[in-house]
Scaffold this active site. Structure first.
Site, PDB file in Angstrom:
ATOM      1  N   ALA A  67      -5.695  19.078  86.922  1.00  0.00           N
ATOM      2  CA  ALA A  67      -6.628  19.951  86.208  1.00  0.00           C
ATOM      3  C   ALA A  67      -8.012  19.716  86.785  1.00  0.00           C
ATOM      4  O   ALA A  67      -8.528  18.601  86.724  1.00  0.00           O
ATOM      5  CB  ALA A  67      -6.604  19.647  84.711  1.00  0.00           C
ATOM      6  N   ALA A  68      -8.573  20.761  87.390  1.00  0.00           N
ATOM      7  CA  ALA A  68      -9.872  20.649  88.034  1.00  0.00           C
ATOM      8  C   ALA A  68     -10.928  21.400  87.231  1.00  0.00           C
ATOM      9  O   ALA A  68     -10.683  21.843  86.104  1.00  0.00           O
ATOM     10  CB  ALA A  68      -9.784  21.184  89.464  1.00  0.00           C
ATOM     11  N   SER A  69     -12.099  21.563  87.825  1.00  0.00           N
ATOM     12  CA  SER A  69     -13.222  22.132  87.086  1.00  0.00           C
ATOM     13  C   SER A  69     -13.029  23.594  86.734  1.00  0.00           C
ATOM     14  O   SER A  69     -13.474  24.047  85.682  1.00  0.00           O
ATOM     15  CB  SER A  69     -14.510  21.954  87.889  1.00  0.00           C
ATOM     16  OG  SER A  69     -14.372  22.530  89.174  1.00  0.00           O
ATOM     17  N   LEU A  70     -12.361  24.354  87.590  1.00  0.00           N
ATOM     18  CA  LEU A  70     -12.237  25.790  87.369  1.00  0.00           C
ATOM     19  C   LEU A  70     -10.838  26.230  86.957  1.00  0.00           C
ATOM     20  O   LEU A  70     -10.660  27.360  86.509  1.00  0.00           O
ATOM     21  CB  LEU A  70     -12.658  26.559  88.629  1.00  0.00           C
ATOM     22  CG  LEU A  70     -14.058  26.287  89.167  1.00  0.00           C
ATOM     23  CD1 LEU A  70     -14.374  27.230  90.320  1.00  0.00           C
ATOM     24  CD2 LEU A  70     -15.108  26.406  88.074  1.00  0.00           C
ATOM     25  N   GLY A  71      -9.844  25.379  87.138  1.00  0.00           N
ATOM     26  CA  GLY A  71      -8.484  25.778  86.803  1.00  0.00           C
ATOM     27  C   GLY A  71      -7.552  24.586  86.796  1.00  0.00           C
ATOM     28  O   GLY A  71      -7.974  23.451  87.028  1.00  0.00           O
TER      29      GLY A  71
ATOM     30  N   ASP B 217     -16.628  22.854 100.241  1.00  0.00           N
ATOM     31  CA  ASP B 217     -16.287  21.884  99.189  1.00  0.00           C
ATOM     32  C   ASP B 217     -15.169  20.948  99.647  1.00  0.00           C
ATOM     33  O   ASP B 217     -14.101  20.888  99.033  1.00  0.00           O
ATOM     34  CB  ASP B 217     -15.862  22.652  97.926  1.00  0.00           C
ATOM     35  CG  ASP B 217     -15.796  21.740  96.701  1.00  0.00           C
ATOM     36  OD1 ASP B 217     -16.455  20.687  96.705  1.00  0.00           O
ATOM     37  OD2 ASP B 217     -15.083  22.098  95.741  1.00  0.00           O
TER      38      ASP B 217
END
Length: 669
Positions: free
Chosen positions: A181-185, A335
């Site tokens: 689970a990352a920052s955007l999805g 990134d």
């Protein structure tokens, strides 16, 4: 502020019409985009559903919602001030804050709580072991893919809405919980009906609302600072807008899939680079289905070593790929944190997450290479001019005080030893210089530095002695020798000549470094060199090379010429002394350089006498080569004839060879 995008000529459902007051319905149309309220996101590409960041519309939207903005400001300030006060109190009590795991965990949780924008900051810091204490570094690395997940029900709903089918109809397998689970999805591991293992990426709910309000607040703060603080000359608002553009692109998974395919087309051929496949039939704006990659993060060095993989080699591969991204094609991964770079089980470097990409335009690419050459050449006047071309300085800026300031920054760099510096130290020094003088930082520069510094941070984590600039120089050398662009031909001339004198050691260094580049083509370099030397633009170098060639010939043929003129003088009755003249230090150095260059060419990958012979034959029939040969022969004959006459008619006194050698002028190379 959730935006639903529907194709033209389709009717929205009853649920889609029941929009909240913060929502806008954007209808894709070849001619016009309509909405009942001020647009926060606009569709710019009539053939796709791409939605882009519009800071003006965002500002208008939030200007009418001051309470919402104030609530967000207080929501950020309250826990931040509490945390800072806790650090201050710990220091007063003698607690070593940098070694306090409790505070490191609190900071990681704070960034997670504040949302995606702040998580991005923590991700960037997670790759800087030279800036962040180890305890904090360990916690920040968890921000890359160990964030709190949102419920599966919402993810399944998004899959149904975006792909038109339920997850059960598309995937034979889907992990019960997200594996990252990352920052955007968040990402699930799945398997298609056709058997391929895939990664299914689903966007977080209400993401745009959280991102845009933070961008609005930070943009307002940046504008205030830019207006009130006179010493700040950089376009802070422009930098934030650039970041906003990139984040919005990252939130559009169709755009990310297109980025992945373009990245593969440009860089997929590089040895040991791997780019996963996109499954377009199962991809839409909020759901992305791509090939599953079995791999290990580059920062997990022990696990990589246990698999018999050299992590340092993979970083070298990454540096070479980044150089081509920034300096060759201009399309670069903005990134590259450890979660996006994996060592595959077969020893390749796999790139993931192509949401945040950016571009460097050709003038900027050539300007960066020219700047590198000027640093190596210690030509700080040329470096100052490069900063004007790159839009860091206005053309009206007085460069007089800036040139010695550059010299001070690189005071310890001698020639190519600048490669021993690290990017972080150079950017820190340049940042101080930019603060003191009227520099302005273009928006594109921030993402370039972020990309390079992040990559260097990973490299330092793997090997503290890794020097990115040292690894980069072979590629720069290759470009200088093979790229026919006028800008780089000028840079090559500046590098090889000083005060009209040819510097053989620089040519040696270029050839020695260029052969380390994986895709260095010796034949291409020779062809490009011949074409350039036979052109009008190459006249200066051609003339100087003839002079240098004569100097080398002198070292080999001086004895032969002396013996010939001695016999000729005896025949005509002129008194002569049969004393073999000694070659000067300059001549000996030139001869040695030529021998070294021949050895380097023979040792270069791709050098094969059996293959070069036909190429030489082909070159001999090249009109440019024939013209070049005529020019060189004419100049050689003229100078050799003049020298022969001088030898014949000028009486020579016996000289001691040691004295001749000792008193010979020494050329600085």
């Amino acid at each position: 502020m959730t935006v639903k995008t529907i194709p033209p000529n389709s009717r929205p459902t009853e649920g889609e019409l029941q929009l909240k007051d913060t929502q806008a319905l954007v209808v894709r149309s070849p001619e016009i985009v309509t909405t009942e309220r001020p647009q926060v996101f606009v569709t710019t590409n009539p053939t796709s559903e791409t939605i882009v960041y519009d800071p003006v519309a965002v500002a208008e939207h939030y200007r009418n919602r001051p309470l919402q903005v104030l609530n967000r400001i207080f929501a950020v300030l309250r826990p931040t001030i509490t945390f800072v006060f806790g650090l201050w109190w710990d220091s007063r009590r003698g607690i070593v804050v940098k070694n306090d795991r409790r505070r490191a965990i609190q900071l990681r949780e704070l960034l997670t709580k504040l949302g995606p924008a702040y998580i991005k900051i923590g991700q960037a810091l997670s790759t800087r072991p030279d800036l962040v204490p180890p305890v904090y570094l360990e916690e920040f690395t968890r921000l890359q893919d160990q964030l709190p997940a949102f419920p599966n029900e919402i993810a399944y709903q998004f899959i149904q809405e975006e792909l038109g089918q339920s997850p059960e109809e598309i995937y034979t397998e889907l992990s019960a919980q997200p594996i990252a689970a990352a920052s955007l999805g968040q990402v699930y591991k799945g398997r298609l009906k056709t058997g391929e293992e895939v990664a299914v990426k689903v966007q977080r709910p209400d993401l745009r609302e959280k991102i845009t309000i933070d961008l609005y607040i930070l943009r307002g703060l940046a504008g205030w600072v830019q207006k009130k603080v006179k010493r700040v000359r950089s376009d802070l608002v422009g930098i934030l807008d650039e970041l906003g553009d990139r984040i919005f692109e990252e939130m559009d998974y169709i755009h990310e899939g297109q980025n992945a395919e373009r990245f593969f087309q440009l860089y997929g051929h590089i040895q040991d680079i791997y780019v996963p496949k996109i499954y377009w039939e199962y991809t839409n704006r909020r759901v992305l289905t791509m090939e599953w990659i079995n791999g290990t993060k580059l920062t997990q060095t022990a696990e990589i070593s246990a698999q018999g993989i050299d992590a340092r080699y993979l970083i070298e591969v990454g540096v070479q790929c980044s150089l081509r991204q920034l300096l060759e094609h201009g399309f670069f991964h903005a990134d590259p944190h450890p979660g996006n770079l994996l060592a595959t089980t077969d020893g390749k470097l796999a790139y993931l997450d192509f949401g945040m990409m950016s571009e460097v335009k050709p003038p900027q690419r050539y300007g960066l290479i020219e700047a590198i050459v000027h640093v190596v050449n210690r030509d700080f006047e040329g470096l100052a001019q490069d900063y004007v071309k790159l839009d860091f300085l206005s053309p009206e800026t007085d460069l007089t005080p800036i040139i010695p300031a550059f010299a001070k920054v690189f005071a310890n760099a001698q020639g190519a030893s600048v490669a021993e510096f690290n990017i972080k130290s150079i950017t820190d020094d340049l940042s101080e210089l930019m603060y003191e003088y009227p520099f302005r930082v273009p928006p594109y520069y921030a993402l370039i530095i972020r990309s390079l510094v992040t990559l260097e941070g990973i490299a330092i984590y793997i090997d503290p002695n890794f020097k990115v600039l040292s690894e980069a120089y072979p590629y720069v050398a290759k470009r200088l020798l093979t790229d026919p662009a006028p800008e780089l031909r000028t840079s090559l001339k500046d590098l090889l000549f000083k005060d009209g004198r040819f510097r053989w050691n620089r040519l040696e260094n270029l050839l020695r470094n260029a052969r380390k580049s994986q895709d260095y083509d010796l034949s291409l370099a020779l062809n490009q060199g011949v074409d350039f030397l036979s052109s009008e633009r190459g006249a200066f170098i051609r003339d100087k090379l003839v002079d240098e060639f004569l100097t080398g010939i002198n070292a080999l043929g001086k004895n032969v010429l002396h013996n010939f003129t001695y016999l000729l003088r005896e025949q005509v009755g002129i008194t002569a002394v049969n004393q073999t003249p000694a070659a000067t230090v300059e001549q000996q150095q030139t001869l040695q350089h030529i021998k070294n260059i021949v050895n380097i060419l023979q040792e270069t990958r791709g050098f094969d006498p059996a293959q070069i012979a036909p190429q030489i034959t082909q070159l001999l029939f090249n009109p440019g080569v024939q013209r070049l040969g005529q020019q060189v022969v004419n100049q050689l004959l003229q100078k050799a004839t003049a020298r022969l006459i001088r030898e014949l008619l000028t009486p020579q006194e016996p000289t001691n060879s040691n004295t001749t050698y000792a008193n010979a002028p020494v050329r600085r190379t």
